[in-house]
Design a protein around this motif. Structure first.
Motif, PDB file in Angstrom:
ATOM      1  N   UNK A 221       4.833  40.315  -1.111  1.00 50.63           N
ATOM      2  CA  UNK A 221       5.667  41.517  -1.086  1.00 50.63           C
ATOM      3  C   UNK A 221       5.828  42.054   0.338  1.00 50.63           C
ATOM      4  N   UNK A 222       4.785  41.941   1.131  1.00 50.22           N
ATOM      5  CA  UNK A 222       4.896  42.392   2.522  1.00 50.22           C
ATOM      6  C   UNK A 222       5.873  41.514   3.298  1.00 50.22           C
ATOM      7  N   UNK A 223       5.867  40.207   2.998  1.00 51.28           N
ATOM      8  CA  UNK A 223       6.857  39.323   3.634  1.00 51.28           C
ATOM      9  C   UNK A 223       8.269  39.711   3.203  1.00 51.28           C
ATOM     10  N   UNK A 224       8.427  40.002   1.911  1.00 53.69           N
ATOM     11  CA  UNK A 224       9.743  40.399   1.410  1.00 53.69           C
ATOM     12  C   UNK A 224      10.215  41.696   2.060  1.00 53.69           C
ATOM     13  N   UNK A 225       9.294  42.643   2.213  1.00 58.20           N
ATOM     14  CA  UNK A 225       9.671  43.924   2.815  1.00 58.20           C
ATOM     15  C   UNK A 225      10.085  43.730   4.269  1.00 58.20           C
TER      16      UNK A 225
END
Length: 709
Positions: A221-225
């Motif tokens: 999710x941090x990569x997506x953000x």
């Protein structure tokens, strides 16, 4: 707040009466006053006691409810129902009703309604198997492909879950201007999943699979953000923070991702994972669902239309040319393909659709040329029949043309029905439901940890429960029993055959075999059934080795599965890892031998575990498994495998056993009701995982004792 009905009981200056009629709220009734809610406990209702007291709480079904929140929820439901009507989302109002629930109290009264804090569906009468309840046009579905961001997402090459998250955020940011406003306004602010829990709440998950899933998904999710921020920076005029959506706020992004995780369905190959209005109102009950969601997934991936659109017309034309030149076997293959795409006759699987075409074969064998007159008709004595006894050629042609037109009309009607089916999602009764009971969907065959991680709850009993083991610990156990070299070689096999070692919970396999047998017996064409998510991605492909699509590399998950067995991959790997060197070298050294050996070994363990669960003795289960699979395992090898299983399970059991230290006491008197619910969910998860592990230790220790003696 709803306006007063003017029916408040008069009160003396000295104080209130013992009973006070309050505000009328549509859909909420009281035993004594059908059109009003009555509160008997006056002191708990009002802070002060003026002549016209201020309403704060009302008594509803034995529980005090905040009347302002209740009013807001009812208003949201009213807007949602109006949106359903505008977007042609229809449901059988005579059969089901949408209701609003509240959070559980500590002294919960018995009820058929088990869902809490949100919407749900109840049966107004007994529901019959196969009965259609809801029809949802695919045009009402919110997905990356249908959002206003569709073109931008395509240009930026953003897909999968991030595309859906961005689509939801954008439509929410548009407020009332969004075509989905009526639906989106009915959603909660977030789903209270562990990804959103604070550190104090997460510590209750220590040692469970749920915490492992959270830690793994957080990285994705941090990569997506980070990717989202890059797109926002390139398009500042499109991504404007408004209406409660802040594009640069990670917490806002997590909040929306929790809604997508807990509510998205796989619709078809064009729309992908999508938010499906109304479908997400049905709540989940493991292995006890009443409805399934049926949708034709095989549509044109470019436009979402049925095959035969402008993008696929060329392919169909080529297929027709091949049919004309092909043999009978090609016809059968095409029939299978038509059935798979939802264009075949509903009865085509039975073969009856082809038997009626026998006349076509006779026509092909005829020597007549186009335009040639039909031969003179003869009676039983071979005498010519008079012309007036049968229609002329022109009359016959006219009649034939008329018949063809009628057939064409019927075909057009059938095509329209098929197109209608392709353009909708249909919620159909799968198992009967009694009147006044909640109607459940299924979010899929998930473990308790996966349910809590993705949807924010876990069941008290779960046929599909599973507790993962650390692969390194499995290899360490092999190293102690055999050698470091053998453990290393087994590790290499796990990496090499990761695609073969997909999670295969035995209960899921049994269910799928039963479903396939039912479809074969009924002769019905298989449809795409989505469990979910009242909220969920609705088919079992969303397990993603229990949930991670963003992990990148294929991950092999070895586990102990309910009711208490090593999963089939683990059992088969242990047999191979603990066998003699000659056998191991033969299997590990050849891909063809491995691919022949491994499925047979899994079949052996399936048979062995089935016999054990059916109540057979250990010796009987051993003999019958060998007969069923024509595969023999030495008792000493089986005992060694079970011994390692016990060691691994005992080590894993220790991780979820120290509840007194990890959980402590249930939080009480906290203003945030979610805290107590989180604690109870974590406690239930730990109990479920312990139950599976304890049974495994007990059972496989008995097997070790039996074969060792």
């Amino acid at each position: 707040m709803p306006s007063s009905t003017g029916t408040e009981r008069s009160q003396k200056q000295s104080g209130p009466s013992s009973e006070c009629v309050l505000y009328t709220i549509p859909g909420y009734t009281c035993v004594k006053h059908p059109t009003n809610i009555v509160c008997k406990s006056f002191n708990r209702l009002f802070k002060k006691c003026p002549r016209q007291p201020r309403v704060e709480m009302v008594l509803e079904n034995g529980v005090f409810v905040d009347i302002q929140n209740l009013s807001n929820k009812l208003n949201k439901l009213s807007v949602l129902l109006e949106w359903f009507e505008d977007n042609k989302v229809t449901f059988n109002q005579e059969a089901i009703d949408i209701v609003s629930y509240k959070k559980a109290s500590k002294s919960k009264s018995k009820s058929n309604i088990v869902s809490e804090d949100g919407y749900g569906v109840i049966a107004r009468r007994d529901l019959r198997d196969g009965e259609p309840l809801v029809v949802i046009p695919k045009s009402a579905v919110l997905s990356a492909a249908t959002s206003a961001l569709a073109s931008l997402l395509f240009e930026e090459q953003i897909g999968d879950t991030l595309a859906l998250h961005m689509a939801i955020m954008y439509e929410m940011s548009q407020g009332r201007q969004s075509p989905w406003y009526g639906y989106l306004q009915s959603l909660p602010e977030c789903a209270d999943v562990p990804l959103l829990w604070d550190a104090g709440s997460r510590k209750w998950l220590q040692g469970t699979d749920a915490l492992r899933m959270v830690e793994r998904d957080e990285a994705g999710l941090k990569r997506d953000f980070g990717r989202l921020q890059e797109v926002v920076a390139r398009n500042p005029l499109i991504f404007i923070s408004q209406s409660g959506i802040a594009w640069d706020d990670y917490k806002c992004f997590l909040r929306i991702s929790s809604l997508a995780s807990s509510r998205a369905f796989l619709v078809d190959v064009h729309r992908g994972s999508s938010m499906v209005p109304f479908a997400d109102i049905f709540n989940h009950k493991t292995n006890s669902e009443n409805v399934h969601i049926e949708s034709e997934e095989m549509v044109c991936p470019l436009c979402g239309e049925a095959f035969g659109c402008e993008h696929t017309a060329g392919m169909e034309s080529d297929a027709e040319n091949e049919d004309e030149d092909g043999c009978d076997s090609d016809v059968d293959d095409d029939a299978s393909m038509a059935s798979e795409h939802g264009h075949g006759d509903a009865d085509s699987n039975e073969g009856s659709g082809w038997e009626d075409d026998s006349d076509h074969g006779e026509e092909e064998d005829s020597d007549e040329e186009p335009g040639e007159e039909l031969p003179l008709l003869l009676d039983e004595n071979n005498n010519p029949i008079a012309d007036d006894a049968h229609p002329s050629q022109s009359q016959a042609d006219s009649q034939s043309e008329s018949d063809e037109n009628e057939d064409g009309d019927e075909d057009e009607d059938e095509d329209e029905d098929e197109d209608e089916m392709i353009d909708t999602l249909d919620i159909v009764v799968f198992k009967p439901c009694k009147a006044k009971h909640e109607v459940f969907n299924t979010y899929g065959k998930h473990s308790s940890a996966a349910l809590l991680h993705r949807y924010g709850f876990c069941d008290t009993s779960n046929l599909f429960d599973s507790v993962s083991l650390d692969t390194e610990q499995v290899l360490n156990a092999l190293a102690k029993q055999m050698s470091e070299k053998r453990a290393s070689e087994v590790g290499q096999l796990i990496d090499l055959y990761a695609d073969v070692l997909e999670p295969c919970h035995r209960a899921k396999g049994i269910e799928e075999e039963e479903d396939a047998d039912e479809e074969e017996d009924s002769g019905e064409e298989s449809e795409s059934d989505h469990p979910t998510s009242g909220h969920g991605e609705n088919d079992d492909s969303d397990d993603e080795s229990e949930e991670d699509e963003s992990a990148g590399d294929t991950m092999v998950t070895l586990s102990i599965d309910a009711p208490g067995h090593p999963d089939l991959n683990l059992a088969a790997l242990l047999v191979l890892g603990l066998t003699e060197e000659d056998t191991f070298s033969q299997v590990a050294g050849s891909q063809s031998v491995f691919m022949h050996y491994f499925p047979r070994m899994r079949s052996y363990w399936t048979a062995f575990q089935d016999r054990i669960d059916a109540g057979a003795s250990i010796q009987t289960a051993y003999r019958e498994a060998s007969k069923t699979t024509d595969l023999s395992i030495k008792k000493a090898t089986l005992a060694a495998v079970c011994r390692v299983v016990v060691q691994l399970t005992e080590r894993r059991l220790a991780d979820v056993s120290d509840d007194e230290r990890v959980l402590g006491q249930c939080p009480a008197g906290n203003a945030d009701d979610n805290i107590a619910l989180r604690w109870m969910s974590a406690k239930q998860l730990r109990e479920n995982e312990r139950s599976v592990l304890k049974r495994c230790v007990k059972l496989y220790q008995n097997i070790v004792t039996t074969f060792s003696s």
